[in-house]
Design a protein around this motif. Sequence first.
Motif, mmCIF file in Angstrom:
data_model
loop_
_atom_site.group_PDB
_atom_site.id
_atom_site.type_symbol
_atom_site.label_atom_id
_atom_site.label_comp_id
_atom_site.label_asym_id
_atom_site.label_seq_id
_atom_site.Cartn_x
_atom_site.Cartn_y
_atom_site.Cartn_z
ATOM 1 N N LEU A 71 0.802 -1.292 -0.018
ATOM 2 C CA LEU A 71 0.188 -0.105 0.068
ATOM 3 C C LEU A 71 1.020 1.296 0.085
ATOM 4 N N ILE A 72 1.944 1.224 0.558
ATOM 5 C CA ILE A 72 2.820 2.305 0.758
ATOM 6 C C ILE A 72 3.235 2.601 -0.618
ATOM 7 N N TYR A 78 1.739 5.648 -7.466
ATOM 8 C CA TYR A 78 0.798 6.224 -8.181
ATOM 9 C C TYR A 78 -0.198 7.433 -7.438
ATOM 10 N N LYS A 79 0.174 7.644 -6.131
ATOM 11 C CA LYS A 79 -0.465 9.002 -5.602
ATOM 12 C C LYS A 79 -1.820 8.620 -5.435
ATOM 13 N N GLN A 80 -2.016 7.426 -5.067
ATOM 14 C CA GLN A 80 -3.643 6.891 -4.870
ATOM 15 C C GLN A 80 -4.093 7.213 -3.376
ATOM 16 N N GLN A 81 -5.041 7.928 -3.171
ATOM 17 C CA GLN A 81 -5.594 8.312 -1.633
ATOM 18 C C GLN A 81 -6.168 6.936 -1.077
ATOM 19 N N MET A 86 -6.354 3.062 3.328
ATOM 20 C CA MET A 86 -6.310 1.567 3.658
ATOM 21 C C MET A 86 -5.355 1.297 4.702
ATOM 22 N N ASN A 87 -4.253 1.868 4.453
ATOM 23 C CA ASN A 87 -3.134 1.689 5.110
ATOM 24 C C ASN A 87 -3.357 2.030 6.831
ATOM 25 N N ARG A 118 -16.225 0.805 7.159
ATOM 26 C CA ARG A 118 -15.030 1.639 6.553
ATOM 27 C C ARG A 118 -14.217 0.977 5.331
ATOM 28 N N PHE A 119 -13.847 -0.173 5.578
ATOM 29 C CA PHE A 119 -12.983 -1.013 4.656
ATOM 30 C C PHE A 119 -13.889 -1.000 3.421
ATOM 31 N N ASP A 120 -15.000 -1.328 3.443
ATOM 32 C CA ASP A 120 -15.855 -1.373 2.166
ATOM 33 C C ASP A 120 -15.685 0.039 1.529
ATOM 34 N N THR A 121 -15.914 1.093 2.366
ATOM 35 C CA THR A 121 -15.881 2.598 1.547
ATOM 36 C C THR A 121 -14.575 2.892 0.937
ATOM 37 N N VAL A 122 -13.529 2.514 1.589
ATOM 38 C CA VAL A 122 -12.217 2.610 1.023
ATOM 39 C C VAL A 122 -12.084 1.858 -0.052
#
Length: 239
Positions: A71-72, A78-81, A86-87, A118-122
């Motif tokens: 994830l890091i 890729y600069k993905q939010q 998630m991390n 919240r996991f599903d939202t991410v």
Amino acid sequence: MKVHGKRHWLHVASTDKYTCYFAHPKRGSEAIDAMGILPEFKGVAVHDGWKPYNGYNCDHALCNAHLQRELIGIEESYKQQWAKDMNELLSEMKKYTDECKEQVKDLDFEQVKALEKRFDTVVAKGIEENPPSLNPERQGKRGMYPKTKARNLLDRFIEHKEKILRFLKDLKVPFENNQAERDVRMMKLQQKISGTFRTTRGAEAFCRIRAYISTIRKNGLPVLEGILAALKGAPLAIP
């Protein structure tokens, strides 16, 4: 591992009480079967998600330390939010389960449910950031929807949600497989010092001896006494 100058693989299965090392020329299911642990195992196997492990009839949990490193990498490259979110969420989940263990209290079902939501939202945010794209030059071929590394990682979070979050629903399941990582370090040190084994028998003997010593230490027993007992043909009984 190098044996006879050829590449072999060191397999490790361990808990906080026991260690088993196994050297084999193969990395996949042939070696895992020969090791003889996973084929009979009925608990929860925590691993890095390598495909051959998934073929064994036990419960599985993915190592979240491995996932956090990926994830890091996705966040930085890729600069993905979604990867950043998630991390942070996984770290928050770990903090919560650690507190439950330290305070010897049960998981709160409502809090677990909220964290899972919240996991599903991410994940949904990740899908928005990584929509499937059609490559006209590859139509009719395998991979006509080529995926980035970010999308491949996101798909693992979608497909293996239960394995990733098993630690959140069962406090006996660790967050990561650091136990195995720690148990491998001594074996890596041997490679740095000696480099290779001249014979297969030597590699197998080294694995047995080191596994015995590691298990003795984990159970708080005296190592020297354990070695002497083994040489006399009566190795220490492990509880």
